[in-house]
Scaffold this motif. Structure first.
Motif, PDB file in Angstrom:
ATOM      1  N   THR A  34       0.856  -1.182   0.000  1.00 20.23           N
ATOM      2  CA  THR A  34       0.000   0.000   0.000  1.00 20.23           C
ATOM      3  C   THR A  34       0.894   1.235   0.000  1.00 20.23           C
ATOM      4  O   THR A  34       2.006   1.208   0.523  1.00 20.23           O
ATOM      5  CB  THR A  34      -0.920   0.009   1.238  1.00 20.23           C
ATOM      6  OG1 THR A  34      -0.126  -0.168   2.413  1.00 20.23           O
ATOM      7  CG2 THR A  34      -1.972  -1.083   1.138  1.00 20.23           C
ATOM      8  N   LEU A  35       0.387   2.294  -0.603  1.00 13.76           N
ATOM      9  CA  LEU A  35       1.150   3.524  -0.755  1.00 13.76           C
ATOM     10  C   LEU A  35       0.284   4.714  -0.363  1.00 13.76           C
ATOM     11  O   LEU A  35      -0.872   4.803  -0.778  1.00 13.76           O
ATOM     12  CB  LEU A  35       1.589   3.685  -2.212  1.00 13.76           C
ATOM     13  CG  LEU A  35       2.149   5.044  -2.624  1.00 13.76           C
ATOM     14  CD1 LEU A  35       3.565   5.199  -2.095  1.00 13.76           C
ATOM     15  CD2 LEU A  35       2.131   5.208  -4.125  1.00 13.76           C
ATOM     16  N   ALA A  36       0.853   5.608   0.422  1.00 10.95           N
ATOM     17  CA  ALA A  36       0.209   6.885   0.733  1.00 10.95           C
ATOM     18  C   ALA A  36       1.115   7.990   0.219  1.00 10.95           C
ATOM     19  O   ALA A  36       2.327   7.945   0.410  1.00 10.95           O
ATOM     20  CB  ALA A  36      -0.005   7.040   2.230  1.00 10.95           C
ATOM     21  N   LYS A  67       2.159   0.859   3.850  1.00  9.16           N
ATOM     22  CA  LYS A  67       3.507   0.326   4.039  1.00  9.16           C
ATOM     23  C   LYS A  67       4.575   1.249   3.470  1.00  9.16           C
ATOM     24  O   LYS A  67       5.714   1.229   3.910  1.00  9.16           O
ATOM     25  CB  LYS A  67       3.632  -1.056   3.402  1.00  9.16           C
ATOM     26  CG  LYS A  67       2.715  -2.098   4.000  1.00  9.16           C
ATOM     27  CD  LYS A  67       3.095  -2.367   5.429  1.00  9.16           C
ATOM     28  CE  LYS A  67       2.223  -3.469   6.012  1.00  9.16           C
ATOM     29  NZ  LYS A  67       2.465  -3.690   7.413  1.00  9.16           N
ATOM     30  N   ILE A  68       4.204   2.052   2.468  1.00  9.58           N
ATOM     31  CA  ILE A  68       5.109   3.037   1.884  1.00  9.58           C
ATOM     32  C   ILE A  68       4.407   4.388   1.973  1.00  9.58           C
ATOM     33  O   ILE A  68       3.277   4.525   1.519  1.00  9.58           O
ATOM     34  CB  ILE A  68       5.442   2.709   0.417  1.00  9.58           C
ATOM     35  CG1 ILE A  68       6.135   1.350   0.306  1.00  9.58           C
ATOM     36  CG2 ILE A  68       6.318   3.809  -0.192  1.00  9.58           C
ATOM     37  CD1 ILE A  68       6.330   0.862  -1.123  1.00  9.58           C
ATOM     38  N   SER A  97      10.209  12.906   1.489  1.00 10.12           N
ATOM     39  CA  SER A  97      10.423  11.938   2.555  1.00 10.12           C
ATOM     40  C   SER A  97       9.698  10.651   2.164  1.00 10.12           C
ATOM     41  O   SER A  97       8.514  10.694   1.806  1.00 10.12           O
ATOM     42  CB  SER A  97       9.855  12.482   3.866  1.00 10.12           C
ATOM     43  OG  SER A  97       9.813  11.464   4.843  1.00 10.12           O
ATOM     44  N   ILE A  98      10.423   9.542   2.219  1.00 14.65           N
ATOM     45  CA  ILE A  98       9.812   8.245   1.929  1.00 14.65           C
ATOM     46  C   ILE A  98      10.047   7.338   3.125  1.00 14.65           C
ATOM     47  O   ILE A  98      11.193   7.098   3.507  1.00 14.65           O
ATOM     48  CB  ILE A  98      10.397   7.594   0.659  1.00 14.65           C
ATOM     49  CG1 ILE A  98      10.204   8.502  -0.544  1.00 14.65           C
ATOM     50  CG2 ILE A  98       9.730   6.231   0.424  1.00 14.65           C
ATOM     51  CD1 ILE A  98      10.850   7.995  -1.821  1.00 14.65           C
ATOM     52  N   LYS A  99       8.962   6.858   3.696  1.00 12.87           N
ATOM     53  CA  LYS A  99       9.052   5.932   4.823  1.00 12.87           C
ATOM     54  C   LYS A  99       8.633   4.552   4.325  1.00 12.87           C
ATOM     55  O   LYS A  99       7.505   4.360   3.870  1.00 12.87           O
ATOM     56  CB  LYS A  99       8.162   6.385   5.965  1.00 12.87           C
ATOM     57  CG  LYS A  99       8.642   7.683   6.590  1.00 12.87           C
ATOM     58  CD  LYS A  99       7.789   8.085   7.753  1.00 12.87           C
ATOM     59  CE  LYS A  99       8.303   9.416   8.293  1.00 12.87           C
ATOM     60  NZ  LYS A  99       7.488   9.920   9.369  1.00 12.87           N
ATOM     61  N   ALA A 100       9.586   3.637   4.412  1.00 11.20           N
ATOM     62  CA  ALA A 100       9.352   2.257   3.993  1.00 11.20           C
ATOM     63  C   ALA A 100      10.514   1.430   4.511  1.00 11.20           C
ATOM     64  O   ALA A 100      11.553   1.974   4.890  1.00 11.20           O
ATOM     65  CB  ALA A 100       9.262   2.150   2.472  1.00 11.20           C
ATOM     66  N   ASN A 101      10.350   0.115   4.483  1.00 15.32           N
ATOM     67  CA  ASN A 101      11.488  -0.686   4.906  1.00 15.32           C
ATOM     68  C   ASN A 101      12.553  -0.635   3.805  1.00 15.32           C
ATOM     69  O   ASN A 101      12.247  -0.356   2.640  1.00 15.32           O
ATOM     70  CB  ASN A 101      11.069  -2.112   5.296  1.00 15.32           C
ATOM     71  CG  ASN A 101      10.817  -3.026   4.126  1.00 15.32           C
ATOM     72  OD1 ASN A 101      11.625  -3.121   3.211  1.00 15.32           O
ATOM     73  ND2 ASN A 101       9.703  -3.727   4.169  1.00 15.32           N
ATOM     74  N   MET A 106      14.513  -0.121  -2.086  1.00 19.94           N
ATOM     75  CA  MET A 106      15.329  -0.550  -3.228  1.00 19.94           C
ATOM     76  C   MET A 106      14.452  -0.966  -4.400  1.00 19.94           C
ATOM     77  O   MET A 106      14.722  -0.608  -5.541  1.00 19.94           O
ATOM     78  CB  MET A 106      16.264  -1.694  -2.824  1.00 19.94           C
ATOM     79  CG  MET A 106      17.376  -1.236  -1.912  1.00 19.94           C
ATOM     80  SD  MET A 106      18.645  -2.480  -1.561  1.00 19.94           S
ATOM     81  CE  MET A 106      17.725  -3.922  -1.131  1.00 19.94           C
ATOM     82  N   LYS A 107      13.391  -1.698  -4.123  1.00 15.65           N
ATOM     83  CA  LYS A 107      12.468  -2.119  -5.180  1.00 15.65           C
ATOM     84  C   LYS A 107      11.742  -0.925  -5.789  1.00 15.65           C
ATOM     85  O   LYS A 107      11.564  -0.854  -6.998  1.00 15.65           O
ATOM     86  CB  LYS A 107      11.469  -3.129  -4.628  1.00 15.65           C
ATOM     87  CG  LYS A 107      12.079  -4.456  -4.269  1.00 15.65           C
ATOM     88  CD  LYS A 107      11.048  -5.376  -3.676  1.00 15.65           C
ATOM     89  CE  LYS A 107      11.651  -6.683  -3.233  1.00 15.65           C
ATOM     90  NZ  LYS A 107      10.634  -7.594  -2.669  1.00 15.65           N
ATOM     91  N   LEU A 108      11.327  -0.004  -4.946  1.00 18.93           N
ATOM     92  CA  LEU A 108      10.621   1.186  -5.408  1.00 18.93           C
ATOM     93  C   LEU A 108      11.506   2.020  -6.318  1.00 18.93           C
ATOM     94  O   LEU A 108      11.053   2.528  -7.347  1.00 18.93           O
ATOM     95  CB  LEU A 108      10.131   2.001  -4.212  1.00 18.93           C
ATOM     96  CG  LEU A 108       9.255   3.190  -4.488  1.00 18.93           C
ATOM     97  CD1 LEU A 108       7.944   2.742  -5.155  1.00 18.93           C
ATOM     98  CD2 LEU A 108       8.952   3.938  -3.207  1.00 18.93           C
ATOM     99  N   ARG A 109      12.759   2.131  -5.964  1.00 17.15           N
ATOM    100  CA  ARG A 109      13.697   2.918  -6.782  1.00 17.15           C
ATOM    101  C   ARG A 109      13.839   2.311  -8.185  1.00 17.15           C
ATOM    102  O   ARG A 109      13.874   3.018  -9.180  1.00 17.15           O
ATOM    103  CB  ARG A 109      15.061   2.985  -6.100  1.00 17.15           C
ATOM    104  CG  ARG A 109      16.013   3.882  -6.832  1.00 17.15           C
ATOM    105  CD  ARG A 109      17.208   4.218  -5.986  1.00 17.15           C
ATOM    106  NE  ARG A 109      18.046   5.133  -6.712  1.00 17.15           N
ATOM    107  CZ  ARG A 109      19.290   4.883  -7.049  1.00 17.15           C
ATOM    108  NH1 ARG A 109      19.836   3.743  -6.713  1.00 17.15           N
ATOM    109  NH2 ARG A 109      19.992   5.770  -7.697  1.00 17.15           N
TER     110      ARG A 109
END
Length: 112
Positions: A34-36, A67-68, A97-101, A106-109
């Motif tokens: 999920t993304l906000a 989660k992101i 600002s990106i909050k994620a594990n 790395m996957k998002l990038r």
């Protein structure tokens, strides 16, 4: 300052771009989160889901359990989507600002 409608349109354009590229990235990126997206200067948010290389179920409103979580100004969001602002530079300069594990980051990038 960009408007809420311009931000919504930018996210829809991003979703369309990801949709066009989904077939090629799906095999390389296994990400279902999920993304906000919180727009700080407009005090508004959007949320959706990243799955199969696509951004789906994009809608208005925040998802506090996402989660992101991406937070930025309206103008920086538009610049990111247009490709005028590099996401790595934006994060290091604290414009985004990106909050994620770390693994999701790395996957998002790779996806963007």
């Amino acid at each position: 300052m960009a408007s809420v409608d311009e931000c919504r349109q930018a996210l829809q354009e991003l979703a369309a771009r990801l949709d066009r590229n989904a077939e090629t990235v799906r095999e390389r990126i296994d990400l279902d989160r999920t993304l906000a997206c919180r727009i700080t200067d407009l005090d508004t948010a959007f949320h959706g889901r990243i799955t199969g290389g696509r951004l789906v179920e994009l809608t208005d409103g925040d998802d506090p359990k996402a989660k992101i979580a991406l937070s930025t100004s309206s103008d920086d969001l538009l610049a990111l989507v247009r490709g005028d602002l590099d996401v790595t530079r934006a994060v290091t300069s604290r414009r985004v600002s990106i909050k994620a594990n770390p693994f999701d980051l790395m996957k998002l990038r790779k996806l963007l």
